[in-house]
Design an enzyme around this catalytic site. Structure first.
Site, PDB file in Angstrom:
ATOM      1  N   TYR A 142     -97.468 -14.718  20.899  1.00  0.00           N
ATOM      2  CA  TYR A 142     -98.289 -13.632  21.423  1.00  0.00           C
ATOM      3  C   TYR A 142     -99.754 -13.780  21.015  1.00  0.00           C
ATOM      4  O   TYR A 142    -100.644 -13.313  21.703  1.00  0.00           O
ATOM      5  CB  TYR A 142     -97.789 -12.276  20.899  1.00  0.00           C
ATOM      6  CG  TYR A 142     -96.702 -11.650  21.721  1.00  0.00           C
ATOM      7  CD1 TYR A 142     -95.476 -12.288  21.891  1.00  0.00           C
ATOM      8  CD2 TYR A 142     -96.882 -10.413  22.320  1.00  0.00           C
ATOM      9  CE1 TYR A 142     -94.474 -11.705  22.632  1.00  0.00           C
ATOM     10  CE2 TYR A 142     -95.879  -9.816  23.063  1.00  0.00           C
ATOM     11  CZ  TYR A 142     -94.682 -10.464  23.216  1.00  0.00           C
ATOM     12  OH  TYR A 142     -93.692  -9.877  23.955  1.00  0.00           O
ATOM     13  N   LYS A 189     -85.109 -20.704  16.521  1.00  0.00           N
ATOM     14  CA  LYS A 189     -84.693 -21.796  17.398  1.00  0.00           C
ATOM     15  C   LYS A 189     -85.008 -23.097  16.657  1.00  0.00           C
ATOM     16  O   LYS A 189     -85.758 -23.960  17.129  1.00  0.00           O
ATOM     17  CB  LYS A 189     -85.442 -21.689  18.745  1.00  0.00           C
ATOM     18  CG  LYS A 189     -84.960 -22.628  19.828  1.00  0.00           C
ATOM     19  CD  LYS A 189     -83.596 -22.273  20.399  1.00  0.00           C
ATOM     20  CE  LYS A 189     -83.140 -23.335  21.389  1.00  0.00           C
ATOM     21  NZ  LYS A 189     -81.741 -23.144  21.842  1.00  0.00           N
ATOM     22  N   ASP A 221     -80.513 -18.193  21.338  1.00  0.00           N
ATOM     23  CA  ASP A 221     -79.635 -18.143  22.517  1.00  0.00           C
ATOM     24  C   ASP A 221     -78.250 -17.629  22.132  1.00  0.00           C
ATOM     25  O   ASP A 221     -77.667 -16.775  22.801  1.00  0.00           O
ATOM     26  CB  ASP A 221     -79.559 -19.514  23.217  1.00  0.00           C
ATOM     27  CG  ASP A 221     -79.285 -20.674  22.270  1.00  0.00           C
ATOM     28  OD1 ASP A 221     -79.369 -20.487  21.036  1.00  0.00           O
ATOM     29  OD2 ASP A 221     -78.974 -21.781  22.764  1.00  0.00           O
ATOM     30  N   ASP A 245     -89.050  -9.379  20.801  1.00  0.00           N
ATOM     31  CA  ASP A 245     -89.318  -8.623  22.033  1.00  0.00           C
ATOM     32  C   ASP A 245     -88.079  -8.639  22.918  1.00  0.00           C
ATOM     33  O   ASP A 245     -87.618  -7.602  23.401  1.00  0.00           O
ATOM     34  CB  ASP A 245     -90.514  -9.262  22.761  1.00  0.00           C
ATOM     35  CG  ASP A 245     -90.806  -8.575  24.082  1.00  0.00           C
ATOM     36  OD1 ASP A 245     -90.805  -7.332  24.111  1.00  0.00           O
ATOM     37  OD2 ASP A 245     -91.038  -9.284  25.087  1.00  0.00           O
ATOM     38  N   ASP A 249     -84.941  -5.476  23.424  1.00  0.00           N
ATOM     39  CA  ASP A 249     -84.573  -4.857  24.712  1.00  0.00           C
ATOM     40  C   ASP A 249     -83.065  -4.960  24.926  1.00  0.00           C
ATOM     41  O   ASP A 249     -82.420  -4.017  25.384  1.00  0.00           O
ATOM     42  CB  ASP A 249     -85.283  -5.564  25.885  1.00  0.00           C
ATOM     43  CG  ASP A 249     -86.567  -4.839  26.288  1.00  0.00           C
ATOM     44  OD1 ASP A 249     -87.205  -4.235  25.404  1.00  0.00           O
ATOM     45  OD2 ASP A 249     -86.930  -4.894  27.479  1.00  0.00           O
TER      46      ASP A 249
END
Ligand code: IPM
Ligand code: MG
Length: 354
Positions: A142, A189, A221, A245, A249
């Site tokens: 970001y 990751k 993942d 982020d 959600d």
């Protein structure tokens, strides 16, 4: 005690839900004898419309001068065609970065009164769900270098983390794990990304200071899959800005109620910014339809984290539970046999229950 709070209603349903947060704060202040000192500021689309930029300096300075910030939501289709730096979302990033709010807490709790709203099978959620996503908020992709080549045919964004950035968020997550089930899942990751390998090694180093906490690591993942396969395996999740982020959600939706979930953005001192995790829902703005509970729960988080007023925070949470027990529901959480109410009535019912 005097509570100095900067308020940013923002766009869409922001003003609707913030008004209810303020209503409830007023009730709490009356009951516990606190004085409220509010200052209102522009940010997002409304700021673009009135002063030509998403985050006016007066807003940033005003927020920095308060003890806490209450934010509604920013953005909407009206401003969707603007360039990156002029978009309403830029206000959010500017506030997070400018106020150095590196630690984002996003609780995902399935309310027993709303278990019907959860899209997962009963046996998966039996006994309830209560997890906390700790999202790094001022680093990673970001805030990394981004740009395009000369003719604009190639674009890049960079993800970088320093040891210090990982260490401070990891420490916040371990502290929180100590107060909860002493179980921490770090999501990265590391099979691909060098920044994730650094992340993992720093988390492991900080872990040696918290021998009582069981720490595990998971690739992002797999974490996305495990969250719907068996969410109860998680308690505190700590992760990078972008993974947080996305996963927050997902976590919110498994509680069935994105309109119910608050968030806190914190740094080392008690200052914080508090906002619902949902967006500005421009389609229902100003229609008395939005669910104000996420904002009201954000107010509770504010009292707890910025003002150390645990009892006041708990009173709000209990009041919300009571109103849900009594069967009142906004549209987003409505189910059969329940009483539908609008934004204002929901706020008033919670204020009365206090
Ligand atoms: C969030 C939002 C923001 C983010 C957007 C609006 C910039 O999705 O708070 O999760 O990506 O952080
Ligand atoms: Mg998001």
């Amino acid at each position: 005690m005097k509570l100095k709070i900067a308020v940013i209603p923002g766009d869409g349903i922001g003003p609707d839900i913030v008004a209810e947060g303020i209503k409830v704060l007023g009730e709490v202040a009356k009951k516990f004898n606190h004085t409220l000192d509010f200052s209102f500021y522009l940010a997002g689309g409304v700021a673009i419309d009135s002063v030509g930029e998403p985050l006016p300096e007066s807003t940033l300075l005003g927020c920095a001068d308060a003890q806490a910030v209450l934010l509604g939501s920013v953005g909407g289709p009206k401003w969707d065609d603007l360039k990156g730096d002029m978009r309403p979302e830029k206000a959010l990033l500017g506030l997070r970065g400018g106020l150095k709010l590196f630690c984002n807490l996003r609780p995902a709790i399935l309310y027993r009164q709303l278990s019907e709203a959860c899209p997962l099978k009963d046996h998966i959620i039996e006994g309830g769900l209560d997890l906390m996503v700790v999202r790094e908020l001022t680093g990673g992709i970001y805030f990394g270098d981004r740009g395009r080549n000369e003719n604009g045919t190639r674009a890049y964004d960079t993800m970088a983390y320093s040891e210090l950035e990982v260490e401070r968020i990891a420490r916040k997550a371990f502290e929180l794990a100590m107060k909860r089930k002493k179980k921490l899942m770090s999501v990265d990751k590391a099979n691909i990304l060098e920044s994730s390998r650094l992340w993992r090694s720093v988390v492991n180093r900080v872990a040696t200071e918290y021998p009582l906490v069981t720490v595990s690591h998971m690739y992002v993942d797999n974490a996305a899959m495990q969250l719907v396969r068996n969410p109860k395996q998680f308690d505190v999740i700590v992760t990078t800005n972008m993974f947080g982020d996305i996963l927050s959600d997902e976590a919110s939706m498994i509680t069935g109620s994105i309109g119910m979930l608050p968030s806190a953005s914190l740094r080392e001192d008690s200052f914080g910014m508090y906002e619902p995790i949902h967006g500005s829902a421009p389609d229902i703005a100003g229609q008395d339809k939005a669910n104000p509970i996420a904002t009201i729960l954000s107010v509770a988080m504010m009292l707890r984290h910025s003002f150390n007023l645990e009892e006041e925070a708990a009173v709000i949470e209990t009041a919300i539970s009571k109103v849900l027990d009594d069967g009142y529901r906004t549209l987003d959480i409505m189910s059969s046999q329940m009483h539908p109410v609008g934004t204002k009535e929901m706020g008033s019912l919670i204020a009365q229950a206090i």
